[in-house]
Design a protein around this motif. Structure first.
Motif, PDB file in Angstrom:
ATOM      1  N   ASN A  65       0.589  -1.178  -0.050  1.00 24.28           N
ATOM      2  CA  ASN A  65       0.154  -0.082   0.016  1.00 24.28           C
ATOM      3  C   ASN A  65       0.990   1.833   0.072  1.00 24.28           C
ATOM      4  OD1 ASN A  65      -2.175   2.327   0.018  1.00 24.28           O
ATOM      5  ND2 ASN A  65      -3.119   1.439   1.906  1.00 24.28           N
ATOM      6  N   GLY A  66       1.106   1.376  -1.548  1.00 32.50           N
ATOM      7  CA  GLY A  66       2.513   2.745  -1.288  1.00 32.50           C
ATOM      8  C   GLY A  66       3.222   2.053  -2.758  1.00 32.50           C
ATOM      9  N   LYS A  94      -0.871   3.813  -5.609  1.00 28.23           N
ATOM     10  CA  LYS A  94      -0.580   5.301  -5.326  1.00 28.23           C
ATOM     11  C   LYS A  94      -1.904   6.053  -4.742  1.00 28.23           C
ATOM     12  CE  LYS A  94       1.893   6.997  -7.135  1.00 28.23           C
ATOM     13  NZ  LYS A  94       3.576   7.676  -6.549  1.00 28.23           N
ATOM     14  N   TYR A  95      -1.661   6.922  -4.281  1.00 27.42           N
ATOM     15  CA  TYR A  95      -1.979   7.942  -3.403  1.00 27.42           C
ATOM     16  C   TYR A  95      -2.311   9.123  -5.314  1.00 27.42           C
ATOM     17  CZ  TYR A  95      -3.011   5.064   0.480  1.00 27.42           C
ATOM     18  OH  TYR A  95      -3.342   4.161   1.063  1.00 27.42           O
ATOM     19  N   ASP A 100       2.151  -1.560   4.317  1.00 24.93           N
ATOM     20  CA  ASP A 100       2.090  -0.549   4.849  1.00 24.93           C
ATOM     21  C   ASP A 100       3.364   0.562   4.444  1.00 24.93           C
ATOM     22  OD1 ASP A 100       1.353   3.043   5.164  1.00 24.93           O
ATOM     23  OD2 ASP A 100      -0.335   1.466   5.425  1.00 24.93           O
ATOM     24  N   SER A 111       1.793   3.345   3.203  1.00 27.74           N
ATOM     25  CA  SER A 111       1.973   4.763   2.432  1.00 27.74           C
ATOM     26  C   SER A 111       3.008   6.234   3.867  1.00 27.74           C
ATOM     27  CB  SER A 111       0.799   4.640   2.841  1.00 27.74           C
ATOM     28  OG  SER A 111       0.361   4.801   4.475  1.00 27.74           O
ATOM     29  N   ARG A 141      -0.380   8.180   7.659  1.00 27.17           N
ATOM     30  CA  ARG A 141      -1.739   7.367   7.167  1.00 27.17           C
ATOM     31  C   ARG A 141      -1.494   5.944   7.440  1.00 27.17           C
ATOM     32  NH1 ARG A 141      -2.400   9.170   0.946  1.00 27.17           N
ATOM     33  NH2 ARG A 141      -2.873  10.941   2.201  1.00 27.17           N
ATOM     34  N   ASN A 156      -5.253   3.902   7.999  1.00 29.24           N
ATOM     35  CA  ASN A 156      -5.648   2.845   7.201  1.00 29.24           C
ATOM     36  C   ASN A 156      -5.538   1.613   7.528  1.00 29.24           C
ATOM     37  OD1 ASN A 156      -5.032   4.409   5.321  1.00 29.24           O
ATOM     38  ND2 ASN A 156      -3.069   3.612   4.429  1.00 29.24           N
TER      39      ASN A 156
END
Length: 347
Positions: free
Chosen positions: A7-8, A33-34, A81, A83, A87, A91
């Motif tokens: 996640n990132g 991707k954020y 994670d 991210s 964050r 999450n």
């Protein structure tokens, strides 16, 4: 085969995705991707599925995406994670816990206070077994990881003879690939650094006193460590011998600085120019009275990537330490890298 979602896709996420893609026990679900941009195209060019926040899907209209981050979490067994810092806790509460998914968090999170993501901060050399059976674990930051690789073998060798430990962390300003992060021409002091408390979480209540500064370089961290002993300090060679057999520690005699070590890693084709270890600068080690003085450089982001791999093996497979270390070595070839570095910088 276990399904893992990263996640990132920043400094840590890129590295994790690269190595996990080579692990024949892991099915890499994809990466998150954020924000739109070159990182999305890069991930797709490497054959990775890219997942984006559901509420931002319209911002990624020009890119090929595989679905929402929520979809990816539902379809995996474990989330790493990576991210943006801070964050991870959000999450955990909005995604991982409601969907019953295990998760590994990175050094921007904490094990303290209301926003704690776990009650365990992981260091494979010090507390590997504590991760077995756990669903949520914090992987220590690069500086915290590096200190464990030095302190744990020293305590195993010298035990109760060790007294007060003073460490000055000379931290790099930004990672090499963080081109958008401006390096400021100053030396910045860090009040109340978290690193000492984090190290004590896995080493116990040791007499560790720590200060930190940040300097304008992208070329690794440097730790200056003074260890006091009762009954007089051992010889510097005894301390170096205690560290020489460690998987994640290289003993270097002639490296003049951190940039030289990084250039060696790059010229030898190490992935991301990472060494994945700490480098004891043996020519700077000395004994004076009751004190041993050490300096070692820490491979910043690169050092936590094999740690994440060790951690997922504990959480997903419940493997004993030796077996997990052997599998991690097969992917990262740290023994081979260590030999190259030690041969290059031999006395």
């Amino acid at each position: 085969m276990k399904r893992v979602f990263v996640n990132g896709y920043g400094s840590i996420g890129r590295r994790l995705a690269s190595f996990l893609s080579e692990d024949d026990e892991i099915d890499l679900t994809g990466v998150a991707k954020y924000s739109p941009g070159a990182g999305v195209s890069e991930a797709r060019s490497k054959g990775l599925n890219v997942y984006v926040p559901h509420e931002k899907k319209s911002e990624f209209a020009e890119y090929e995406t595989a679905g929402s981050i929520e979809d990816a979490v539902r379809s995996c067994d474990l989330v790493i994670d990576a991210s943006p810092g801070g964050r991870g806790y959000d999450n955990k509460k909005s995604l991982y816990e409601p969907l019953g998914r295990m998760a590994i968090y990175q050094g921007g999170e904490t094990i303290y206070g209301e926003r704690a993501v776990s009650d365990v901060l992981f260091n494979s050399r010090a507390n590997y077994d504590s991760a077995i059976g756990k669903s949520h674990i914090l992987q220590g930051s690069c500086n915290v990881t590096g200190m464990g690789r030095i302190l744990k073998p020293l305590y195993e060798k010298f035990g109760s003879r060790m007294g007060r430990i003073d460490v000055t962390l000379v931290r790099r300003w930004a990672d090499i690939e963080q081109k958008d992060k401006e390096i400021t021409d100053t030396i910045e002091m860090t009040p109340h650094p978290h690193h000492g408390e984090d190290v004590r979480s896995y080493m116990g209540d040791i007499p560790l006193f720590l200060r930190a500064i940040k300097v304008p370089t992208r070329q690794m961290h440097l730790h200056i460590m003074d260890v006091r002993f009762t009954g007089g300090a051992p010889q510097a060679d005894e301390v170096l011998d205690a560290l020489s057999g460690e998987q994640g520690v290289a003993i270097l005699w002639t490296a003049r600085g951190t940039r030289e070590v990084r250039q060696c890693a790059d010229s030898m084709g190490f992935g991301f120019a990472d060494t994945n270890m700490v480098h004891v600068h043996a020519n700077m080690a000395s004994a004076a009275g009751d004190t041993i003085q050490l300096m070692y450089s820490d491979d910043q982001t690169g050092i936590v990537i094999p740690e994440n791999h060790m951690l997922l093996q504990a959480m997903l497979f419940g493997r004993p330490y030796a077996e997990a270390a052997a599998r991690t070595e097969s992917l990262f070839r740290m023994g081979e890298k260590k030999k190259i570095l030690e041969d290059t910088f031999a006395r």
